[in-house]
Design an enzyme around this catalytic site. Structure first.
Site, PDB file in Angstrom:
ATOM      1  N   GLU A 182      10.136   2.459  10.614  1.00  0.00           N
ATOM      2  CA  GLU A 182      11.110   3.539  10.383  1.00  0.00           C
ATOM      3  C   GLU A 182      10.331   4.833  10.477  1.00  0.00           C
ATOM      4  OE1 GLU A 182      14.217   3.323  10.252  1.00  0.00           O
ATOM      5  OE2 GLU A 182      14.480   1.185   9.898  1.00  0.00           O
TER       6      GLU A 182
ATOM      7  N   GLY B 214       3.108   5.013  13.337  1.00  0.00           N
ATOM      8  CA  GLY B 214       3.912   3.844  13.746  1.00  0.00           C
ATOM      9  C   GLY B 214       3.414   3.264  15.061  1.00  0.00           C
TER      10      GLY B 214
ATOM     11  N   GLY C 273       7.064   5.891   8.011  1.00  0.00           N
ATOM     12  CA  GLY C 273       6.147   7.028   8.080  1.00  0.00           C
ATOM     13  C   GLY C 273       6.287   7.736   9.408  1.00  0.00           C
ATOM     14  N   SER C 274       5.210   8.375   9.834  1.00  0.00           N
ATOM     15  CA  SER C 274       5.281   9.206  11.039  1.00  0.00           C
ATOM     16  C   SER C 274       5.263   8.341  12.307  1.00  0.00           C
ATOM     17  CB  SER C 274       4.091  10.157  11.055  1.00  0.00           C
ATOM     18  OG  SER C 274       2.891   9.414  11.022  1.00  0.00           O
TER      19      SER C 274
ATOM     20  N   GLU D  85       9.558  17.294  14.950  1.00  0.00           N
ATOM     21  CA  GLU D  85       9.817  17.144  13.517  1.00  0.00           C
ATOM     22  C   GLU D  85       8.891  18.084  12.746  1.00  0.00           C
ATOM     23  OE1 GLU D  85       8.584  13.485  11.447  1.00  0.00           O
ATOM     24  OE2 GLU D  85      10.575  13.473  10.547  1.00  0.00           O
TER      25      GLU D  85
ATOM     26  N   CYS E 186      13.403  12.052   6.004  1.00  0.00           N
ATOM     27  CA  CYS E 186      13.506  11.613   7.397  1.00  0.00           C
ATOM     28  C   CYS E 186      14.896  11.928   7.946  1.00  0.00           C
ATOM     29  CB  CYS E 186      13.233  10.125   7.486  1.00  0.00           C
ATOM     30  SG  CYS E 186      14.174   9.194   6.303  1.00  0.00           S
TER      31      CYS E 186
ATOM     32  N   LYS F 112       0.860  -1.199   0.000  1.00  0.00           N
ATOM     33  CA  LYS F 112       0.000   0.000   0.000  1.00  0.00           C
ATOM     34  C   LYS F 112       0.889   1.240   0.000  1.00  0.00           C
ATOM     35  CE  LYS F 112      -1.529   3.280   2.548  1.00  0.00           C
ATOM     36  NZ  LYS F 112      -1.792   4.344   1.610  1.00  0.00           N
TER      37      LYS F 112
HETATM   38  P1  NAP Z   1       2.336   8.940   7.442  1.00  0.00           P
HETATM   39  O1  NAP Z   1       1.240   9.908   7.416  1.00  0.00           O
HETATM   40  O2  NAP Z   1       2.627   8.222   8.694  1.00  0.00           O
HETATM   41  O3  NAP Z   1       2.022   7.906   6.246  1.00  0.00           O
HETATM   42  C1  NAP Z   1       2.874   6.853   5.894  1.00  0.00           C
HETATM   43  C2  NAP Z   1       2.072   5.735   5.266  1.00  0.00           C
HETATM   44  O4  NAP Z   1       1.187   5.183   6.233  1.00  0.00           O
HETATM   45  C3  NAP Z   1       1.191   6.191   4.099  1.00  0.00           C
HETATM   46  O5  NAP Z   1       1.130   5.177   3.128  1.00  0.00           O
HETATM   47  C4  NAP Z   1      -0.154   6.354   4.784  1.00  0.00           C
HETATM   48  O6  NAP Z   1      -1.249   6.294   3.896  1.00  0.00           O
HETATM   49  C5  NAP Z   1      -0.152   5.178   5.728  1.00  0.00           C
HETATM   50  N1  NAP Z   1      -1.095   5.263   6.841  1.00  0.00           N
HETATM   51  C6  NAP Z   1      -1.692   6.361   7.346  1.00  0.00           C
HETATM   52  N2  NAP Z   1      -2.509   6.008   8.376  1.00  0.00           N
HETATM   53  C7  NAP Z   1      -2.409   4.667   8.529  1.00  0.00           C
HETATM   54  C8  NAP Z   1      -2.994   3.719   9.429  1.00  0.00           C
HETATM   55  N3  NAP Z   1      -3.833   4.082  10.381  1.00  0.00           N
HETATM   56  N4  NAP Z   1      -2.662   2.418   9.296  1.00  0.00           N
HETATM   57  C9  NAP Z   1      -1.782   2.025   8.347  1.00  0.00           C
HETATM   58  N5  NAP Z   1      -1.212   2.874   7.459  1.00  0.00           N
HETATM   59  C10 NAP Z   1      -1.504   4.187   7.557  1.00  0.00           C
HETATM   60  O7  NAP Z   1       3.722   9.623   7.004  1.00  0.00           O
HETATM   61  P2  NAP Z   1       4.005  10.560   5.755  1.00  0.00           P
HETATM   62  O8  NAP Z   1       3.443  11.891   6.021  1.00  0.00           O
HETATM   63  O9  NAP Z   1       3.624   9.858   4.505  1.00  0.00           O
HETATM   64  O10 NAP Z   1       5.606  10.616   5.784  1.00  0.00           O
HETATM   65  C11 NAP Z   1       6.299  11.502   6.584  1.00  0.00           C
HETATM   66  C12 NAP Z   1       6.835  10.814   7.819  1.00  0.00           C
HETATM   67  O11 NAP Z   1       7.592   9.672   7.449  1.00  0.00           O
HETATM   68  C13 NAP Z   1       7.803  11.681   8.605  1.00  0.00           C
HETATM   69  O12 NAP Z   1       7.539  11.565   9.981  1.00  0.00           O
HETATM   70  C14 NAP Z   1       9.158  11.101   8.266  1.00  0.00           C
HETATM   71  O13 NAP Z   1      10.149  11.323   9.229  1.00  0.00           O
HETATM   72  C15 NAP Z   1       8.843   9.666   8.130  1.00  0.00           C
HETATM   73  N6  NAP Z   1       9.852   8.985   7.314  1.00  0.00           N
HETATM   74  C16 NAP Z   1      10.736   8.169   7.971  1.00  0.00           C
HETATM   75  C17 NAP Z   1      11.727   7.515   7.255  1.00  0.00           C
HETATM   76  C18 NAP Z   1      12.699   6.612   7.968  1.00  0.00           C
HETATM   77  O14 NAP Z   1      13.301   5.770   7.300  1.00  0.00           O
HETATM   78  N7  NAP Z   1      12.875   6.708   9.273  1.00  0.00           N
HETATM   79  C19 NAP Z   1      11.813   7.678   5.859  1.00  0.00           C
HETATM   80  C20 NAP Z   1      10.898   8.531   5.229  1.00  0.00           C
HETATM   81  C21 NAP Z   1       9.914   9.167   5.977  1.00  0.00           C
HETATM   82  P3  NAP Z   1      -1.847   7.627   3.203  1.00  0.00           P
HETATM   83  O15 NAP Z   1      -0.764   8.205   2.374  1.00  0.00           O
HETATM   84  O16 NAP Z   1      -2.968   7.100   2.428  1.00  0.00           O
HETATM   85  O17 NAP Z   1      -2.242   8.531   4.335  1.00  0.00           O
END
Ligand code: NAP
Length: 495
Positions: free
Chosen positions: A250, A233, A228-229, A385, A284, A175
């Protein structure tokens, strides 16, 4: 009319049973629809998991070197399509074309690494304590992997997860982020073209709350790999607890670069500009804090502000653009909110601070590269962040103070120090609390064959990249072969 993509389930491209769709748009020009996608539901996820489960029973028996051959083919196709993928990525999520080429290259590197891992996937042979007995530990695949990814590295991150998962003999339900479904669809098309059997990779488009949730709670999904966030997580950890899934997370970061008084300042300047404003700060591993030694604070800050004010915002496909837009309206609003918070907290706004909406920029979600100086360690802009082009500058008295400030965060992904003092460089490698530390280079620049991940609230201890990720996608099995022809009892018969 924008192109319409479908889900891939059991080797067939199908729409969601809901009949609903959603659009992906260009963040540099919001009027431009990049493509449309099925807005899927739990039912679609059920179908994909069923297909992945059935495919697993055959795929796990395909010799790993053969699985590796398909990975090599995927790598070759990515090479052939690199420019097309990079251009589409810029159109879909905004970062400048030189960076999207790098993102695709990371996928290529990961494919070729996986191809060679097919001929390794090493286990261990270990002497048994009993005579005429052979002992070994082998890796076995686990089952169905749920892969959930963010939008900031639409090629690199899905490949980091899916390639080792599949090479190890697992099957996948993918997904992607709702902001970058096109790149995900193009990647899956390439994986199929390379010869993956039906059901080994399945893609289900749609929202995190619906599709993501259905995957993390599914009884027949064995593994979840999520980037993701931190908030999501934590939610995923709870959602997958009932079915005791193995989960790799991550998450967020609040990375810092230290510049010591003995540093090569020109080099450190290039590093922070790249670290803070590359990918519009939406990495990230982005440099979100800059910790300057007291003795060079004023001089370095003025060099930095001068160069930052010269950065050119624009559509990432134009060769004149240094910094692209934020990925969407809500991400830009978050940036604006934090600029307001910084001002209210008493930090000094020394560069940027506003949305950029002159001329063509008005069509997209642009925000000026922004710097706050005089930031203190208690301020929210020093701790939380932001995930945008905002840099907080803090002052350190000496090396120990700089490391203490750097560690004063709940995250621990990347870090950097510029110094010419070899003793301090080694102390930094030892004392900085993060999964990645760079000496004399920026906080960004991870290579695909090294471990990638963070400490503290950046993750839950797993690593992507290189050899380490294969521990997540395989189970260790101990095997004993007794050729003595009699019952031999360990710990009893030989002592
Ligand atoms: P996000 O809002 O957490 O979304 C990440 C993924 O999770 C998306 O595919 C999202 O779908 C999905 N998602 C949302 N709600 C969910 C739920 N309840 N259950 C399962 N999946 C769900 O993060 P983002 O805004 O896309 O990315 C930014 C964040 O990612 C930042 O905090 C960044 O630091 C982190 N990040 C970390 C790394 C690392 O390796 N540490 C790398 C890159 C990014 P939708 O898009 O449909 O909402």
């Amino acid at each position: 009319m924008a192109q319409h993509y479908k889900n891939l389930i059991n080797g067939k491209w199908v729409d969601s049973k809901s009949g609903r769709t959603f659009e992906s748009r260009n963040p540099a020009n919001w009027n431009e629809v990049v493509a449309t996608f099925p807005k899927s539901t739990k039912e679609d996820v059920d179908d994909a998991v069923k297909a992945a489960r059935a495919a697993f029973e055959k795929w796990r028996l395909v010799p790993a070197p053969k699985r590796g051959d398909i990975m090599r083919k995927i790598g070759d196709l990515l090479v052939a399509k690199k420019e097309e993928l990079a251009r589409e990525m810029t159109r879909e999520m905004g970062k400048v074309i030189t960076e999207t080429r790098g993102d695709v290259q990371e996928g290529i590197d990961t494919a070729y690494y996986a191809a060679t891992e097919g001929r390794r996937l090493f286990g261990n042979t270990v002497p048994s304590e009993l005579p005429n007995k052979f002992a070994m530990a082998i890796r076995v695949p686990i089952g169905v992997a749920g892969i959930i990814t963010p939008w900031n590295f639409p090629m690199a991150i899905p490949t980091w997860k899916m390639f080792p998962a599949i090479l190890s003999g697992n099957t996948v339900v993918f997904k992607p982020a709702s902001d970058t479904p096109k790149l995900a669809a193009m990647l899956v098309e390439i994986m199929m073209e390379a010869g993956l059997p039906e059901g080994v990779v399945n893609i289900v488009h749609g929202g995190g709350g619906e599709v993501g949730n259905a995957i993390t709670q599914h009884r027949d999904v064995d593994l979840i790999s999520f980037t993701g966030s931190t908030a999501i997580g934590k939610q995923i950890t709870k959602d997958s607890a009932d079915t005791l899934k193995r989960v790799s997370l991550e998450l967020g970061g609040k990375n810092a670069q230290i510049v010591m008084d003995d540093a090569d300042l020109e080099l450190a300047l290039e590093g922070v500009l790249w670290g803070a404003f590359g990918t519009t700060g939406q990495r990230c591993t982005a440099t979100s804090r800059l910790i300057l030694h007291d003795k060079i604070y004023d001089k370095f800050l003025s060099m930095l502000v001068d160069r930052t004010n010269k950065l050119r915002l624009g559509d990432g496909l134009l060769p004149t653009s240094d910094v692209g837009p934020c990925v969407n309206e809500s991400q830009r609003s978050t940036v604006e909110e934090y600029v307001k918070i910084g001002v209210e907290e008493g930090a000094k706004l020394v560069a940027g601070g506003k949305r950029a909406a002159d001329g063509d920029l008005a069509k997209g979600w642009f925000h000026q590269p922004t710097i706050f100086s005089d930031v203190t360690r208690e301020m929210r802009i020093a701790k939380e962040e932001i995930f945008g082009p905002v840099l907080s500058v803090l002052r350190a008295k000496n090396f120990e103070d700089a490391v203490t400030i750097l560690n004063n965060t709940e995250y621990g992904l990347s870090s950097s120090i510029y110094t010419q003092d070899v003793n301090n460089a080694f102390k930094a490698m030892r004392d900085i609390q993060s999964g990645i530390t760079y000496i004399n280079s920026a906080t960004i620049g991870a290579e695909a064959h090294l471990p990638f991940g963070g400490v503290k609230k950046t993750g839950n201890g797993h690593r992507e990249g290189g050899w380490t990720v294969y521990d997540f996608y395989t189970e260790w099995k101990a095997v004993y072969v007794d050729y003595s022809g009699k019952l031999q009892r360990a710990q009893i018969d030989n002592y």
